[in-house]
Scaffold this active site. Structure first.
Site, PDB file in Angstrom:
ATOM      1  N   LYS A 115     -30.184  77.843 -22.250  1.00  0.00           N
ATOM      2  CA  LYS A 115     -29.863  78.669 -21.079  1.00  0.00           C
ATOM      3  C   LYS A 115     -30.594  80.000 -21.119  1.00  0.00           C
ATOM      4  O   LYS A 115     -30.914  80.563 -20.066  1.00  0.00           O
ATOM      5  CB  LYS A 115     -28.352  78.887 -20.961  1.00  0.00           C
ATOM      6  CG  LYS A 115     -27.605  77.664 -20.454  1.00  0.00           C
ATOM      7  CD  LYS A 115     -26.221  78.010 -19.938  1.00  0.00           C
ATOM      8  CE  LYS A 115     -25.505  76.774 -19.434  1.00  0.00           C
ATOM      9  NZ  LYS A 115     -24.104  77.060 -19.051  1.00  0.00           N
ATOM     10  N   LYS A 197     -31.579  61.580 -18.601  1.00  0.00           N
ATOM     11  CA  LYS A 197     -30.183  61.574 -18.171  1.00  0.00           C
ATOM     12  C   LYS A 197     -30.052  61.934 -16.687  1.00  0.00           C
ATOM     13  O   LYS A 197     -30.825  62.761 -16.197  1.00  0.00           O
ATOM     14  CB  LYS A 197     -29.433  62.608 -19.024  1.00  0.00           C
ATOM     15  CG  LYS A 197     -27.927  62.495 -18.960  1.00  0.00           C
ATOM     16  CD  LYS A 197     -27.267  63.523 -19.863  1.00  0.00           C
ATOM     17  CE  LYS A 197     -25.971  63.992 -19.233  1.00  0.00           C
ATOM     18  NZ  LYS A 197     -25.362  65.128 -19.856  1.00  0.00           N
ATOM     19  N   LYS A 200     -27.345  66.822 -12.479  1.00  0.00           N
ATOM     20  CA  LYS A 200     -27.197  67.350 -11.127  1.00  0.00           C
ATOM     21  C   LYS A 200     -28.272  68.370 -10.790  1.00  0.00           C
ATOM     22  O   LYS A 200     -28.450  68.716  -9.631  1.00  0.00           O
ATOM     23  CB  LYS A 200     -25.803  67.921 -10.872  1.00  0.00           C
ATOM     24  CG  LYS A 200     -25.143  68.532 -12.026  1.00  0.00           C
ATOM     25  CD  LYS A 200     -23.721  68.938 -11.736  1.00  0.00           C
ATOM     26  CE  LYS A 200     -23.272  69.833 -12.855  1.00  0.00           C
ATOM     27  NZ  LYS A 200     -21.912  69.757 -13.237  1.00  0.00           N
TER      28      LYS A 200
END
Ligand code: TRP
Length: 332
Positions: A115, A197, A200
């Site tokens: 992040k 994977k 979203k």
């Protein structure tokens, strides 16, 4: 904490756009704990602000997330459903646990590293101490079991370390939690790139199936799913697309790979993709219907939040009092 039942806790980020990966890997399993455990499911809005949020969107998504979890089968009478910021004890214990968490430990967290790269202009202290707030979420309720995705395993390990460290210093205070990593569906892959994977944040809208997608959208996305140059519906090495579709079909229908292979023997990929799409759309139709009903009833959602927060706060207080005493705070 509850004489009769052990505690399950899990936190969910308030992001409205949940995928079938979230559904099959997490949400669907949540309701299976309700009979045996006392379950707390928390919408973690305080975690969400570690990255910049548009306030109106955060507020809307908090309602949406609660409604979606309820629509997917979490009954507020059988589970304590609440919003993290409604129970200030999370922030309180989060601070205390910061003082028992090492800089080096937090620096090693892979989510922090990822992040910080993604949000290089906003590497704030909250992003750094995200895992201690998560530890506080869990330890506040004397949690035994934490259903999480594999990506949260490292945070859970840290929560265990913090609990053990505190217990070692001040005598038994916290239950040391175990992780429960979902087996089925934990690896739903992208429909467009089946080696990655389903996420979203994928920019390709055809790669992702959302829980709230319409039947038409679901069928179209599965029709376009990337497979391989073969034509036989059979699981196997290097057949990532077909393997993924078989996983999804298995999860929605409960069939085994052998049954699926027999069902589609000699029928080709087109038929199979259509069947997976239909199974997915049919399974999600009642969820979407219930969601539409719930999201229109804000007053009801707020009453669920309120009751959940009261029940959670009551349990959280007991742990906070215990910690206050152990730390040497003057209690009045
Ligand atoms: N960090 C978790 C995630 O991103 C969400 C979360 C917050 C959580 N607090 C938690 C999960 C406590 C389990 C237990 O998915």
């Amino acid at each position: 904490m509850f004489q009769d039942k052990k505690v399950v806790f899990s936190g969910v980020q308030p992001s409205g756009n949940l995928t079938i990966g979230n559904y099959l890997g997490a949400i669907k399993n949540f309701s299976t704990f309700s009979e045996e455990y006392h379950c707390f499911y928390c919408v973690v809005d305080m975690h969400a602000i570690t990255v910049r949020q548009v306030p109106a969107d955060l507020r809307r998504r908090t309602y949406e997330t609660l409604a979606l979890y309820m629509a997917a089968g979490l009954d507020p009478k059988k589970n304590t459903l609440f919003v993290q910021s409604h129970v200030p004890a999370h922030a309180e214990l989060g601070w205390m646990l910061n003082c028992f968490t090492m800089f080096g430990e937090l620096s090693r967290m892979t989510q922090f590293k990822d992040k910080s790269q993604k949000h290089a202009d906003n590497i704030n202290a909250g992003l750094f101490t995200y895992p201690t707030l998560m530890a506080a979420d869990i330890l506040l309720y004397q949690t035994e079991l934490v259903p999480v995705g594999v990506d949260q395993k490292q945070h859970l390990e840290l929560a265990r370390d913090i609990a053990q460290r505190f217990n070692g210093l001040y005598s038994d205070t916290f239950v040391v939690p175990e992780g429960y990593i979902a087996q089925t569906g934990m690896k739903i892959m992208s429909l467009a790139e089946p080696t990655a994977k389903m996420s979203k944040s994928d920019p390709n809208p055809n790669a992702i199936v959302y829980i709230l997608d319409s039947k038409d959208d679901i069928l179209r996305k599965f029709k376009r799913a990337v497979t391989d140059s073969g034509c036989e519906v059979r699981a196997g090495e290097g057949k990532d697309g077909i393997n993924n579709l078989m996983t999804i079909y298995r999860c929605f229908t409960g069939k085994t790979n052998e049954e699926i292979e027999a069902e589609f023997a000699g029928r080709g990929y087109g038929d199979f993709k259509l069947a997976v799409g239909e199974a997915c759309a049919d399974a999600l139709a009642p969820v979407r219907e219930e969601y539409t009903r719930l999201i229109a009833d804000k007053a009801y959602l707020e009453s669920v939040m309120k009751e959940g927060a009261e029940a959670a706060a009551y349990c959280a207080r007991k742990t906070i009092s215990k910690v206050n005493r152990k730390l040497g705070f003057v209690t009045l």
